[in-house]
Design an enzyme around this catalytic site. Structure first.
Site, PDB file in Angstrom:
ATOM      1  N   TYR A  20      -1.303   6.267  10.105  1.00 31.22           N
ATOM      2  CA  TYR A  20      -0.634   5.558   9.596  1.00 31.22           C
ATOM      3  C   TYR A  20       0.823   5.773  10.157  1.00 31.22           C
ATOM      4  O   TYR A  20       1.802   4.919   9.861  1.00 31.22           O
ATOM      5  CB  TYR A  20      -0.178   5.985   8.001  1.00 31.22           C
ATOM      6  CG  TYR A  20      -1.526   5.974   7.135  1.00 31.22           C
ATOM      7  CD1 TYR A  20      -2.814   5.226   7.764  1.00 31.22           C
ATOM      8  CD2 TYR A  20      -1.644   6.377   5.939  1.00 31.22           C
ATOM      9  CE1 TYR A  20      -3.884   5.146   6.946  1.00 31.22           C
ATOM     10  CE2 TYR A  20      -2.896   6.167   5.277  1.00 31.22           C
ATOM     11  CZ  TYR A  20      -4.040   5.515   5.713  1.00 31.22           C
ATOM     12  OH  TYR A  20      -4.981   5.468   5.005  1.00 31.22           O
ATOM     13  N   HIS A  38     -10.786  11.491   9.245  1.00 28.78           N
ATOM     14  CA  HIS A  38     -10.718   9.849   9.034  1.00 28.78           C
ATOM     15  C   HIS A  38     -11.768   9.031   8.921  1.00 28.78           C
ATOM     16  O   HIS A  38     -12.229   8.290   7.974  1.00 28.78           O
ATOM     17  CB  HIS A  38      -9.545   9.295   9.817  1.00 28.78           C
ATOM     18  CG  HIS A  38      -8.678   8.132   8.886  1.00 28.78           C
ATOM     19  ND1 HIS A  38      -7.438   7.818   9.477  1.00 28.78           N
ATOM     20  CD2 HIS A  38      -9.072   7.471   7.823  1.00 28.78           C
ATOM     21  CE1 HIS A  38      -6.935   6.986   8.703  1.00 28.78           C
ATOM     22  NE2 HIS A  38      -7.986   6.525   7.853  1.00 28.78           N
TER      23      HIS A  38
END
Length: 278
Positions: A50, A108
């Protein structure tokens, strides 16, 4: 505003709702995340990919006395699944946040074709033992991946963050996690770029309850013991999304929203069995 907590099998507790921060970065991100913390959010979701761990960390550092209540989360990208690289990446996450630790660290994606996620999990275990992170978990892992991790390391995740929304309700996965004492977080809980909040079933239920369609959907997550992670930058939306714990859906309303599920309900066709993210 008091937020309920849910408990994993090992006793780890997490707030029953969190803030998604994808694309909340830079100074505007710091402001938005700081406002969310002041509004009552205590679970803040981030990831290396991100590119906003710095903004999340700055907002957390500015939170004052509530810092110890925060669960600051980050996630390991697929390009760093090798053990040594994973440990270094986790260290860098801590440095970028400027905090003394990251509260919750996840892998992730499993990237099963690369097949290094067991190494990555061992690195997360080591990072926890070293105090770099408090709790460890997964994101987008399937039961087969989780069972392999537990079989090879003896360590179960406290949470698995997966895609959950009414068009992709994941009831079977939720049942599996509940049976194994693993908390479920839902990403894109309100859908994204689709007509979910305008769906007649959602609108009818929201109208009957006197709430917004978004609140009805979030209350559906809460009723199913899924921890939703809605993203919102505006203070008004942040507060609206947080104010869902007094909304009580009937069993029939929960079932009606769950029935909106579709075989092709994934937002971007990201099936963890084959999808790879680096």
């Amino acid at each position: 505003m008091t937020i309920p907590h849910l408990a994993a099998a090992d006793g780890t507790t997490l707030p029953a709702i969190g803030l998604g921060t994808y694309r909340l970065n830079g100074s505007a991100g710091v402001d938005a995340i700081g406002q969310a913390i002041r509004a009552g959010y205590r679970l803040i979701d981030s990831a290396v990919n991100y590119e906003n761990e710095g903004a999340v960390g700055r907002a957390a550092r500015s939170a004052g006395d509530v810092r110890d209540e925060l669960i600051v989360t980050s996630k390991l990208p697929g390009r760093h699944h090798r053990y040594d690289e994973a440990l270094t990446t986790i260290e860098e996450s801590v440095f970028r946040t400027g905090l003394d630790r990251v509260d919750l660290y996840l892998i992730h994606w499993p990237n099963p074709k690369v097949d290094l996620y067991v190494q990555a999990w061992r690195a997360l275990i080591e990072a926890r033992e070293r105090g770099l992170v408090r709790h460890i978990g997964l994101s987008n892992f399937l039961p087969e991946h989780i069972e392999r991790l537990v079989a090879e390391t003896g360590v179960a995740p406290v949470v698995n963050q997966i895609e959950v929304h009414p068009y992709f309700p994941q009831q079977e996965a939720i049942d599996y996690h509940r049976e194994n004492g693993i908390l479920v977080q839902g990403w894109s809980p309100l859908g994204h770029g689709n007509d979910l909040q305008q769906h007649p079933v959602v609108v009818e239920i929201a109208t009957a309850l006197g709430v917004s369609p978004a609140q009805a959907i979030l209350a559906w997550h809460v009723a199913r013991q899924v921890i939703p992670l809605p993203k919102a930058a505006s203070p008004q939306r942040q507060v609206e999304n947080l104010d869902v714990f007094g909304i009580k859906l009937t069993d029939a309303q929960v079932e009606a929203i769950t029935a909106l599920g579709r075989p092709d309900g994934r937002l971007s066709d990201q099936d963890p069995a084959v999808y790879e993210e680096f």
